[in-house]
Design an enzyme around this catalytic site. Structure first.
Site, PDB file in Angstrom:
ATOM      1  N   CYS A  52       0.816  -1.219   0.000  1.00  0.00           N
ATOM      2  CA  CYS A  52       0.000   0.000   0.000  1.00  0.00           C
ATOM      3  C   CYS A  52       0.850   1.271   0.000  1.00  0.00           C
ATOM      4  O   CYS A  52       2.065   1.240   0.140  1.00  0.00           O
ATOM      5  CB  CYS A  52      -0.913  -0.011   1.217  1.00  0.00           C
ATOM      6  N   ALA A  55       2.933   1.854   3.058  1.00  0.00           N
ATOM      7  CA  ALA A  55       4.154   1.037   3.049  1.00  0.00           C
ATOM      8  C   ALA A  55       5.254   1.739   2.262  1.00  0.00           C
ATOM      9  O   ALA A  55       6.418   1.722   2.650  1.00  0.00           O
ATOM     10  CB  ALA A  55       3.871  -0.341   2.463  1.00  0.00           C
ATOM     11  N   ARG A  86      11.943  -4.651   6.771  1.00  0.00           N
ATOM     12  CA  ARG A  86      12.608  -4.525   5.483  1.00  0.00           C
ATOM     13  C   ARG A  86      14.113  -4.790   5.581  1.00  0.00           C
ATOM     14  O   ARG A  86      14.792  -4.853   4.598  1.00  0.00           O
ATOM     15  CB  ARG A  86      12.349  -3.105   4.999  1.00  0.00           C
ATOM     16  N   HIS A 185       6.036   6.569  -2.170  1.00  0.00           N
ATOM     17  CA  HIS A 185       7.376   7.116  -2.448  1.00  0.00           C
ATOM     18  C   HIS A 185       7.249   8.590  -2.813  1.00  0.00           C
ATOM     19  O   HIS A 185       7.997   9.433  -2.331  1.00  0.00           O
ATOM     20  CB  HIS A 185       8.034   6.425  -3.641  1.00  0.00           C
TER      21      HIS A 185
HETATM   22 FE1  CFM Z   1      13.341   0.723  -4.733  1.00  0.00          FE
HETATM   23 FE2  CFM Z   1      12.813  -1.641  -4.975  1.00  0.00          FE
HETATM   24 FE3  CFM Z   1      11.295   0.007  -3.510  1.00  0.00          FE
HETATM   25 FE4  CFM Z   1      13.787  -0.665  -2.716  1.00  0.00          FE
HETATM   26 FE5  CFM Z   1      12.726  -2.640  -1.149  1.00  0.00          FE
HETATM   27 FE6  CFM Z   1      11.769  -3.573  -3.427  1.00  0.00          FE
HETATM   28 FE7  CFM Z   1      10.220  -1.993  -1.987  1.00  0.00          FE
HETATM   29 MO1  CFM Z   1      10.819  -4.382  -1.165  1.00  0.00          MO
HETATM   30  S1  CFM Z   1      14.721  -0.967  -4.560  1.00  0.00           S
HETATM   31  S2  CFM Z   1      12.758   1.191  -2.701  1.00  0.00           S
HETATM   32  S3  CFM Z   1      14.559  -1.500  -0.889  1.00  0.00           S
HETATM   33  S4  CFM Z   1      11.543  -0.099  -5.599  1.00  0.00           S
HETATM   34  S5  CFM Z   1      12.903  -4.553  -1.930  1.00  0.00           S
HETATM   35  S6  CFM Z   1      12.494  -3.632  -5.585  1.00  0.00           S
HETATM   36  S7  CFM Z   1       9.713  -3.701  -3.030  1.00  0.00           S
HETATM   37  S8  CFM Z   1      10.945  -2.383  -0.071  1.00  0.00           S
HETATM   38  S9  CFM Z   1       9.353  -0.077  -2.435  1.00  0.00           S
HETATM   39  C1  HCA Z   2       6.743  -3.503   1.235  1.00  0.00           C
HETATM   40  C2  HCA Z   2       8.055  -3.939   1.824  1.00  0.00           C
HETATM   41  C3  HCA Z   2       8.706  -5.076   1.097  1.00  0.00           C
HETATM   42  C4  HCA Z   2       7.964  -6.365   1.277  1.00  0.00           C
HETATM   43  C5  HCA Z   2       8.802  -7.548   0.932  1.00  0.00           C
HETATM   44  C6  HCA Z   2       8.178  -8.856   0.677  1.00  0.00           C
HETATM   45  C7  HCA Z   2      10.146  -5.213   1.651  1.00  0.00           C
HETATM   46  O1  HCA Z   2       6.503  -3.662   0.031  1.00  0.00           O
HETATM   47  O2  HCA Z   2       5.949  -2.967   1.973  1.00  0.00           O
HETATM   48  O3  HCA Z   2       7.059  -8.956   0.170  1.00  0.00           O
HETATM   49  O4  HCA Z   2       8.868  -9.828   0.969  1.00  0.00           O
HETATM   50  O5  HCA Z   2      11.074  -5.177   0.887  1.00  0.00           O
HETATM   51  O6  HCA Z   2      10.273  -5.391   2.862  1.00  0.00           O
HETATM   52  O7  HCA Z   2       8.800  -4.762  -0.276  1.00  0.00           O
END
Ligand code: CFM
Ligand code: HCA
Length: 532
Positions: A52, A55, A86, A185
């Site tokens: 979401c 998150a 995370r 983001h």
């Molecule tokens: Fe960038 Fe990502 Fe993300 Fe990320 Fe992450 Fe991710 Fe995420 Mo999980 S590099 S910031 S550190 S888009 S692993 S592929 S999904 S938390 S929002």
């Molecule tokens: C998020 C965080 C997450 C979830 C990872 C997963 C992360 O999307 O809210 O599904 O294992 O990196 O911790 O992306």
């Protein structure tokens, strides 16, 4: 392949078929540029892998800032879920102030707060945080019920700032606000740009950079920092792994912004460019080849002989250390295939590390990336606005009268831009081989179907998919949390990644698993249309 994919999609009702087929493509350079549907609403009822908006804002961008108290205004589950799950690591600092990351701050909203309003509870929480922790700043992150009942977190932030003489920033990042984490983001970038970046005036060193979109998962950021510091760069701030608000205040003073995760921080990179004139460079420290390329590009940007020489010396030194071990793992992994499905950048970034082990990526996709992350930034002017993305504020800024400055002359910029693409990201599709598959916002049905179709040796994704994949008798590698391992970044991280993949692929466990459904159906019965 297209026919086989059609067969998977044909199982859907007509309307769903029409929608989902736009989110899947088979890479074919002859058809380039290939377009994909992305950043669109998930079909209700489908088992999506997405998260979401809260998150994306609290969990991803704001959460890792260690010296602020980030209060989740909402039910306790939201705060609990985003409490270091995370694996964004942080040190107890060198004179920066504080590290509050081990705490989980939440207003723990109850039914009575939903009915009578939660503003007073939020005010009380801020008061307690000030009294106990005396932080220099407080961030309020909204969850779904806050928007639904109409709690005015901005008014509370304004009140609290005066009451407690502490900076309080409110993020209206209700979970439902966008179609995924991605909206979060954007909201986080906007808030930090408006209220934090540009508020500091610390002197900065020569060759100063920010690292944007690096969250220090499993210690990646520390490994990147080690390399950059060895060459001689001054890292002003990291947004936001092991990062701090106090350092981020000076981010506008950097000479260059390094963008690791384009999806989550391209907003800040572009705003810094528009207001302060700072160029940004898309770097990637996952994989040996891209680490080498990134280090060389950064040195080339500054053009200083000493930096260039130190870069080459560092590359030679690190390669000599890792090559023998890499060779050992490559022999074990060679010829295997991978499917990758991760948030918004890692399905792209991890194709290199797999390739370096002799492994081909047969499928890659993102939970919430936008078309530019797939197709390159050149498509941005053609992305249609919809009700969902219009819902998120789009900040437009112009050059700052006193602080705007260009590091490169126009001629130098033009020349360098031919060699390394400044302020540009080419997206994922261009690095993929013909015949490989791209899937946006995959769901559980499609994961199972593509697993059966492609039979990859490893599926790189997250916790929601992991055990489904394991039950299918295939290795699942978490590319979000790194399965409690890491760092995977840089030269030394590449070896840890190679070791983990080799270990996973060669474990005898896979020979011992015979999923029940390989020998017969596990559920039998009749499909009844109408229940009387
Ligand atoms: Fe960038 Fe990502 Fe993300 Fe990320 Fe992450 Fe991710 Fe995420 Mo999980 S590099 S910031 S550190 S888009 S692993 S592929 S999904 S938390 S929002
Ligand atoms: C998020 C965080 C997450 C979830 C990872 C997963 C992360 O999307 O809210 O599904 O294992 O990196 O911790 O992306």
């Amino acid at each position: 392949m297209k026919e086989k994919i059609k067969k998977i999609m044909e199982k859907y009702p007509a309307k769903v078929f029409k929608n989902r087929k736009e989110h899947v493509l088979v890479v074919n350079k002859c058809e380039a540029p290939q377009m994909i549907m992305a950043d669109a609403r998930t079909i209700p009822g489908i088992i999506t892998e997405r998260g979401c908006t809260y998150a994306g804002c609290k969990g991803v961008v704001v959460g890792p800032l260690k010296d602020t108290v980030a209060i989740t205004h909402g039910p306790i589950g939201c705060g609990y879920y985003s409490w270091l799950t995370r694996r964004n690591r942080a040190r107890n600092n060198e004179g920066e102030g504080y590290n509050f990351l081990t705490y989980c701050f939440s207003t723990d909203m109850q039914e009575k707060d939903i009915i009578f309003g939660g503003e007073n509870k939020l005010k009380q929480a801020i008061g307690e945080a000030v009294e106990i922790f005396k932080p220099r700043s407080i961030m309020i992150c909204a969850t779904c019920p806050v928007g639904l009942i109409g709690d005015d977190i901005n008014a509370v932030a304004n009140w609290a700032e005066k009451e407690f003489d502490t900076q309080v920033i409110a993020f209206s990042c209700e979970g439902y606000k966008g179609v995924s984490q991605s909206a979060g983001h954007h909201i986080a970038n906007n808030g930090l740009f408006k209220h934090v970046i540009g508020t500091g005036d610390e002197p900065v060193g020569e060759y100063s950079v920010n690292i944007l979109g690096e969250y220090n998962i499993g210690g990646d950021g520390w490994e990147i920092e080690r390399l950059l510091k060895t060459v001689g760069y001054h890292i002003i701030s990291i947004m936001s792994g092991d990062g701090s608000v106090e350092r981020l205040r000076n981010a506008h003073k950097a000479h260059l912004n390094l963008v690791q995760c384009h999806r989550s921080t391209n907003y800040t990179a572009e705003l810094l460019r528009a207001q302060y004139g700072t160029d940004w460079l898309k770097i990637n420290f996952l994989g040996i080849e891209s680490t080498v390329q990134s280090l060389r590009d950064i040195a080339k940007y500054f053009g200083d002989r000493k930096l260039i020489d130190r870069t080459e010396a560092l590359i030679a030194e690190e390669l000599a250390i890792i090559q023998p071990e890499m060779e050992k793992y490559r022999k074990l992994c060679q010829g295997k295939t991978a499917a990758l499905f991760v948030g918004g950048s890692r399905a792209n970034h991890f194709q290199g590390p797999f390739k370096e082990l002799g492994m081909e990526t047969v499928l890659a996709g993102f939970e919430f990336a936008h078309r530019d992350d797939y197709e390159g930034r050149e498509v941005i002017p053609f992305i249609k606005e919809n009700a969902d993305n219009k819902n998120i504020e789009n900040i437009v800024v112009g050059p700052d009268r006193e602080r705007y400055r260009l590091v490169l002359s126009r001629e130098k910029y033009e020349q360098l831009n031919k060699e390394m693409s400044l302020n540009y990201f080419k997206g994922m599709i261009k690095i993929m081989d013909d015949g490989s598959i791209v899937v946006d916002d995959i769901n559980h049905y499609e994961i199972e179907s593509f697993m059966k179709l492609l039979k990859p040796d490893v599926f790189g994704s997250g916790i929601k998919e992991k055990y489904v994949i394991h039950k299918m008798g295939t290795l699942s590698k978490q590319l979000h949390s790194y399965d409690y391992s890491g760092p995977f970044a840089g030269f030394r991280g590449a070896v840890i990644f190679a070791r983990d993949v080799a270990m996973g692929l060669t474990t005898p466990a896979w020979r011992l698993i015979k999923p029940k459904w390989k020998t017969g159906p596990t559920l039998e019965g009749d499909f009844i249309r109408e229940v009387v």
